[in-house]
Design a protein around this motif. Structure first.
Motif, PDB file in Angstrom:
ATOM      1  N   LEU B   7       0.847  -1.205   0.000  1.00 46.11           N
ATOM      2  CA  LEU B   7       0.000   0.000   0.000  1.00 46.11           C
ATOM      3  C   LEU B   7       0.874   1.244   0.000  1.00 46.11           C
ATOM      4  O   LEU B   7       1.754   1.394   0.861  1.00 46.11           O
ATOM      5  CB  LEU B   7      -0.916   0.003   1.233  1.00 46.11           C
ATOM      6  CG  LEU B   7      -1.754   1.269   1.444  1.00 46.11           C
ATOM      7  CD1 LEU B   7      -2.790   1.433   0.343  1.00 46.11           C
ATOM      8  CD2 LEU B   7      -2.442   1.239   2.805  1.00 46.11           C
ATOM      9  N   GLU B   8       0.621   2.080  -0.977  1.00 46.21           N
ATOM     10  CA  GLU B   8       1.281   3.380  -0.990  1.00 46.21           C
ATOM     11  C   GLU B   8       0.227   4.448  -1.186  1.00 46.21           C
ATOM     12  O   GLU B   8      -0.607   4.345  -2.076  1.00 46.21           O
ATOM     13  CB  GLU B   8       2.289   3.449  -2.140  1.00 46.21           C
ATOM     14  CG  GLU B   8       3.651   2.913  -1.771  1.00 46.21           C
ATOM     15  CD  GLU B   8       4.649   3.191  -2.876  1.00 46.21           C
ATOM     16  OE1 GLU B   8       5.334   4.215  -2.796  1.00 46.21           O
ATOM     17  OE2 GLU B   8       4.707   2.383  -3.817  1.00 46.21           O
ATOM     18  N   VAL B   9       0.281   5.454  -0.349  1.00 45.90           N
ATOM     19  CA  VAL B   9      -0.680   6.549  -0.428  1.00 45.90           C
ATOM     20  C   VAL B   9       0.117   7.842  -0.550  1.00 45.90           C
ATOM     21  O   VAL B   9       1.045   8.076   0.222  1.00 45.90           O
ATOM     22  CB  VAL B   9      -1.560   6.590   0.845  1.00 45.90           C
ATOM     23  CG1 VAL B   9      -2.483   7.796   0.822  1.00 45.90           C
ATOM     24  CG2 VAL B   9      -2.377   5.302   0.961  1.00 45.90           C
ATOM     25  N   THR B  28       3.137   4.659   3.643  1.00 49.43           N
ATOM     26  CA  THR B  28       3.608   3.477   2.937  1.00 49.43           C
ATOM     27  C   THR B  28       3.525   2.294   3.887  1.00 49.43           C
ATOM     28  O   THR B  28       4.017   2.380   5.011  1.00 49.43           O
ATOM     29  CB  THR B  28       5.076   3.648   2.495  1.00 49.43           C
ATOM     30  OG1 THR B  28       5.163   4.843   1.712  1.00 49.43           O
ATOM     31  CG2 THR B  28       5.529   2.465   1.673  1.00 49.43           C
ATOM     32  N   VAL B  29       2.860   1.250   3.438  1.00 46.28           N
ATOM     33  CA  VAL B  29       2.815   0.020   4.219  1.00 46.28           C
ATOM     34  C   VAL B  29       3.635  -1.013   3.474  1.00 46.28           C
ATOM     35  O   VAL B  29       3.347  -1.317   2.317  1.00 46.28           O
ATOM     36  CB  VAL B  29       1.353  -0.459   4.410  1.00 46.28           C
ATOM     37  CG1 VAL B  29       1.330  -1.777   5.155  1.00 46.28           C
ATOM     38  CG2 VAL B  29       0.542   0.590   5.155  1.00 46.28           C
ATOM     39  N   ASN B  30       4.693  -1.476   4.133  1.00 50.64           N
ATOM     40  CA  ASN B  30       5.585  -2.425   3.483  1.00 50.64           C
ATOM     41  C   ASN B  30       5.161  -3.862   3.745  1.00 50.64           C
ATOM     42  O   ASN B  30       4.415  -4.131   4.693  1.00 50.64           O
ATOM     43  CB  ASN B  30       7.019  -2.204   3.975  1.00 50.64           C
ATOM     44  CG  ASN B  30       7.560  -0.854   3.537  1.00 50.64           C
ATOM     45  OD1 ASN B  30       7.506  -0.507   2.353  1.00 50.64           O
ATOM     46  ND2 ASN B  30       8.037  -0.076   4.497  1.00 50.64           N
ATOM     47  N   VAL B  63      -3.739   6.366  -4.534  1.00 49.54           N
ATOM     48  CA  VAL B  63      -3.546   5.163  -3.733  1.00 49.54           C
ATOM     49  C   VAL B  63      -2.999   4.098  -4.674  1.00 49.54           C
ATOM     50  O   VAL B  63      -3.442   4.013  -5.824  1.00 49.54           O
ATOM     51  CB  VAL B  63      -4.892   4.677  -3.145  1.00 49.54           C
ATOM     52  CG1 VAL B  63      -4.728   3.330  -2.462  1.00 49.54           C
ATOM     53  CG2 VAL B  63      -5.459   5.698  -2.169  1.00 49.54           C
ATOM     54  N   ARG B  64      -2.055   3.332  -4.211  1.00 48.11           N
ATOM     55  CA  ARG B  64      -1.573   2.198  -4.995  1.00 48.11           C
ATOM     56  C   ARG B  64      -1.596   0.946  -4.135  1.00 48.11           C
ATOM     57  O   ARG B  64      -1.018   0.942  -3.047  1.00 48.11           O
ATOM     58  CB  ARG B  64      -0.146   2.440  -5.499  1.00 48.11           C
ATOM     59  CG  ARG B  64      -0.046   3.515  -6.571  1.00 48.11           C
ATOM     60  CD  ARG B  64      -0.656   3.037  -7.889  1.00 48.11           C
ATOM     61  NE  ARG B  64      -0.564   4.063  -8.910  1.00 48.11           N
ATOM     62  CZ  ARG B  64      -1.472   5.006  -9.104  1.00 48.11           C
ATOM     63  NH1 ARG B  64      -2.561   5.039  -8.337  1.00 48.11           N
ATOM     64  NH2 ARG B  64      -1.336   5.906 -10.046  1.00 48.11           N
ATOM     65  N   LEU B  65      -2.273  -0.082  -4.640  1.00 50.21           N
ATOM     66  CA  LEU B  65      -2.311  -1.375  -3.964  1.00 50.21           C
ATOM     67  C   LEU B  65      -1.433  -2.314  -4.771  1.00 50.21           C
ATOM     68  O   LEU B  65      -1.788  -2.647  -5.917  1.00 50.21           O
ATOM     69  CB  LEU B  65      -3.735  -1.912  -3.908  1.00 50.21           C
ATOM     70  CG  LEU B  65      -4.775  -1.027  -3.194  1.00 50.21           C
ATOM     71  CD1 LEU B  65      -6.180  -1.515  -3.502  1.00 50.21           C
ATOM     72  CD2 LEU B  65      -4.536  -1.028  -1.701  1.00 50.21           C
ATOM     73  N   MET B 184       0.803 -12.230   6.243  1.00 51.42           N
ATOM     74  CA  MET B 184      -0.134 -11.254   5.707  1.00 51.42           C
ATOM     75  C   MET B 184       0.275  -9.849   6.152  1.00 51.42           C
ATOM     76  O   MET B 184       0.663  -9.653   7.300  1.00 51.42           O
ATOM     77  CB  MET B 184      -1.527 -11.570   6.254  1.00 51.42           C
ATOM     78  CG  MET B 184      -2.647 -11.327   5.286  1.00 51.42           C
ATOM     79  SD  MET B 184      -4.201 -11.916   6.011  1.00 51.42           S
ATOM     80  CE  MET B 184      -4.159 -13.651   5.608  1.00 51.42           C
ATOM     81  N   THR B 185       0.186  -8.904   5.242  1.00 42.36           N
ATOM     82  CA  THR B 185       0.402  -7.509   5.608  1.00 42.36           C
ATOM     83  C   THR B 185      -0.939  -6.951   6.067  1.00 42.36           C
ATOM     84  O   THR B 185      -1.949  -7.193   5.410  1.00 42.36           O
ATOM     85  CB  THR B 185       0.918  -6.719   4.388  1.00 42.36           C
ATOM     86  OG1 THR B 185       2.104  -7.360   3.914  1.00 42.36           O
ATOM     87  CG2 THR B 185       1.216  -5.278   4.754  1.00 42.36           C
ATOM     88  N   VAL B 186      -0.918  -6.258   7.187  1.00 44.06           N
ATOM     89  CA  VAL B 186      -2.189  -5.802   7.752  1.00 44.06           C
ATOM     90  C   VAL B 186      -2.126  -4.303   8.034  1.00 44.06           C
ATOM     91  O   VAL B 186      -1.123  -3.808   8.545  1.00 44.06           O
ATOM     92  CB  VAL B 186      -2.502  -6.529   9.084  1.00 44.06           C
ATOM     93  CG1 VAL B 186      -3.854  -6.099   9.631  1.00 44.06           C
ATOM     94  CG2 VAL B 186      -2.463  -8.040   8.895  1.00 44.06           C
ATOM     95  N   LEU B 187      -3.184  -3.604   7.639  1.00 41.67           N
ATOM     96  CA  LEU B 187      -3.359  -2.237   8.117  1.00 41.67           C
ATOM     97  C   LEU B 187      -4.639  -2.232   8.934  1.00 41.67           C
ATOM     98  O   LEU B 187      -5.681  -2.688   8.453  1.00 41.67           O
ATOM     99  CB  LEU B 187      -3.467  -1.242   6.956  1.00 41.67           C
ATOM    100  CG  LEU B 187      -3.733   0.221   7.395  1.00 41.67           C
ATOM    101  CD1 LEU B 187      -2.948   1.180   6.513  1.00 41.67           C
ATOM    102  CD2 LEU B 187      -5.216   0.565   7.322  1.00 41.67           C
TER     103      LEU B 187
END
Lengths: 275, 311
Positions: B7-9, B28-30, B63-65, B184-187
């Motif tokens: 996830l990049e915002v 940014t979620v890595n 937003v980019r997923l 799993m990547t979690v937000l």
């Protein structure tokens, strides 16, 4: 990975309809009204029934007249209401439940969801007309028998050909019904409120009828959606009068297509902020 | 091989008329992160999440997923699942039927995973009941189950523990930790720091639509610093000593009138005690008091917050 198509959405929309009470309200009315109508005719006996509408005077002579008279009465508000009951609800109910966000975050594109919903709303309207047609014919034949009917041109139409013409009339009747469904879908998508969309659709339908009877607006009449509910009568002339039927096809499209396109565009672009 | 972050915002903005709900959010979620998206109610968390899931259109920014734009359609959500606000289902269908419907909309064999995900959230014995009769906690669990049907690599959860009882909150934390353990990547968003403190490695704190902190929890803790409480035989004199002592700052008085200060290092505290003795203010009490993350969170999210803590 191939994303699920419209058929999957459509199938699930029908399942959702089958699980909701309101579905049976409309379809139930479509089945019960003809039975009540014929029952009233039988109970009153003699020459009872509405004699001043087309085919009203033949109700006791042949069952073929029953569905035709019901088509006339049903166009005022019953069929538009039954159609709007689902078409006006099918998007707005998901807004209300908050489930729009649930289904729009899966693997199906929005246009397919919309197409599936449109087909489901159409199917429901078609089912309602078919149920009324079949029940009215069955009840009418049970009460008055299957006999020849007198056409609007005064000619005698055999019962076999009469059945075919009733079927064709039901099909033509679907054109304005589906246009009403499109208006319902538009209102459902735009208002996000089921009650507003259902009532709004019915109001549009009633307003168009009102315009048709206003003095001085007679020239508009052939182009009103409400007028197209009578187009089927072309089948019951000898020879068949195709003019109202052909006009109904394009006039209905003129109402239905822009409404459907607008509904689709709003659905594709709208923010899903509820729920 | 360079792979895009889950996830990049960038510069995300959402305006409703005069109201700016989200005001230039970057984050940014890595891969492998359990990312806490924190802020008080109304800070713009849910609106951000709606944009991340493609439910609403940003006024500006993107937003980019995994490098894909969710505005372009459902295809961008491949490998992504989650919910915003409370997960919602068809109340007139059973839990299982709801999952069957969603699995049908997912394709990709999701229907074969229904029992599995019901087991994960321990809802199998109630799956035959209509969702209309579910408790709030069961609804949250069904929401997780529905998300897991998609076998997500990125899970976006909006306030997953809100409204749960303490046991439910603990179970939710354990579940999230377990999912993260599986790669799993979690937000997850929350208005309570304590809720994410135990599970998240990184956080962003959002206030009035803006990110006021983004970084690791460890850095945030360091930034919070250590406060001390001091009582001496002569507090007036002690205060003067503290004020000039190197490595000691933010000298003040606590609610009960005792002195408080912050120290850059532990050694500075030792040197202070020596200086106090030399000045004749004998130490009666000198105790560290960890500023809780909660304090810092409030400091960052309440109106008086002046500037962002440097990340």
């Amino acid at each position: 990975m191939s994303a699920p198509g419209v058929a999957v959405v459509y199938r699930w929309e029908l399942r959702k309809l089958r699980s909701q009470k309101r579905t049976y309200l409309g379809l139930g009315a479509a089945a019960v009204v003809p039975v009540l109508f014929v029952t009233a005719l039988v109970v009153q006996g003699g020459r009872s029934g509405p004699r001043d509408v087309a085919f009203g005077r033949y109700l006791h002579d042949t069952g073929l007249a029953v569905p035709l008279v019901l088509l006339l009465f049903g166009s005022i508000w019953m069929f538009p209401l039954i159609t709007a009951l689902v078409a006006g609800d099918i998007v707005a109910a998901e807004d209300h439940n908050g489930t729009l966000k649930t289904i729009l975050t899966r693997s199906v594109e929005r246009e397919r969801i919309f197409a599936g919903k449109t087909l489901a709303a159409f199917s429901y309207a078609i089912a309602a007309i078919a149920i009324t047609g079949v029940v009215a014919l069955a009840a009418g034949i049970a009460a008055s028998g299957l006999h020849p009917i007198i056409s609007l041109s005064g000619t005698r139409v055999s019962s076999g050909r009469g059945l075919v013409l009733v079927g064709a009339s039901l099909l033509v009747y679907l054109m304005p019904i589906l246009a009403v469904a499109c208006i319902g879908l538009l209102l459902s998508t735009v208002t996000r409120n089921s009650a507003a969309a259902v009532v709004g659709t019915l109001m549009v339908s009633l307003l168009l009828q009102l315009v048709g009877i206003l003095p001085g607006l007679g020239a508009l009449r052939p182009y009103l959606l409400s007028t197209q509910f009578d187009a089927w009568q072309g089948f019951l002339r000898t020879p068949i009068d195709w003019v109202p039927i052909v006009r109904a096809a394009w006039v209905c499209a003129l109402y239905a297509v822009p409404a459907l396109i607008a509904a689709g565009l709003v659905f594709l672009r709208r923010d899903v902020a509820g729920g | 091989m360079v792979t895009a972050a889950p996830l990049e915002v960038r510069g995300l903005v959402k305006r409703y008329g005069d109201l700016t709900a989200v005001d230039g959010v970057d984050l940014t979620v890595n891969s492998g992160d359990v990312f806490g998206y924190l802020g008080p109610n109304g800070a713009g968390k849910t609106t951000s999440l709606r944009m991340m899931l493609g439910l609403i259109r940003p006024t500006a920014g993107e937003v980019r997923l995994f490098g894909r734009d969710p505005q372009l359609g459902a295809a961008a959500l491949e490998g992504v699942a989650g919910f915003v606000e409370a997960p919602r289902f068809y109340p007139y269908l059973t839990g299982r039927k709801n999952l069957e419907l969603l699995a049908a909309l997912d394709g990709d064999g999701a229907a074969g995973r229904i029992d599995e995900v019901l087991d994960v959230v321990e809802l199998r014995d109630r799956a035959g009941d209509r969702v209309g009769g579910y408790s709030h906690g069961m609804g949250q669990r069904l929401g997780i189950a529905a998300a897991l049907l998609r076998r997500p690599r990125l899970l976006l959860l909006d306030e997953p523990a809100t409204g749960l009882d303490p046991a439910g909150m603990r179970d939710m934390r354990l579940l999230i930790r377990r999912l993260a353990g599986q790669g799993m990547t979690v937000l997850l968003s929350s208005h309570l720091l304590a809720e994410v403190e135990e599970v998240c490695n990184r956080v962003a704190i959002i206030r009035r639509g803006r990110v006021v902190y983004e970084g690791s929890l460890a850095d945030l803790r360091r930034a919070a610093g250590v406060a001390y409480r001091l009582r001496t035989t002569d507090d007036e004199r002690a205060a003067r000593v503290c004020a000039v002592q190197p490595g000691i700052d933010e000298v003040g008085r606590g609610d009960d009138g005792t002195l408080s200060f912050r120290a850059e290092t532990e050694r500075a505290v030792g040197e202070l005690s020596l200086a106090l003795s030399e000045a004749g203010a004998l130490v009666l009490e000198l105790a560290p008091r960890m500023a809780t993350l909660e304090d810092l969170f409030f400091e960052l999210t309440e109106d008086h917050a002046a500037t962002a803590v440097p990340a």
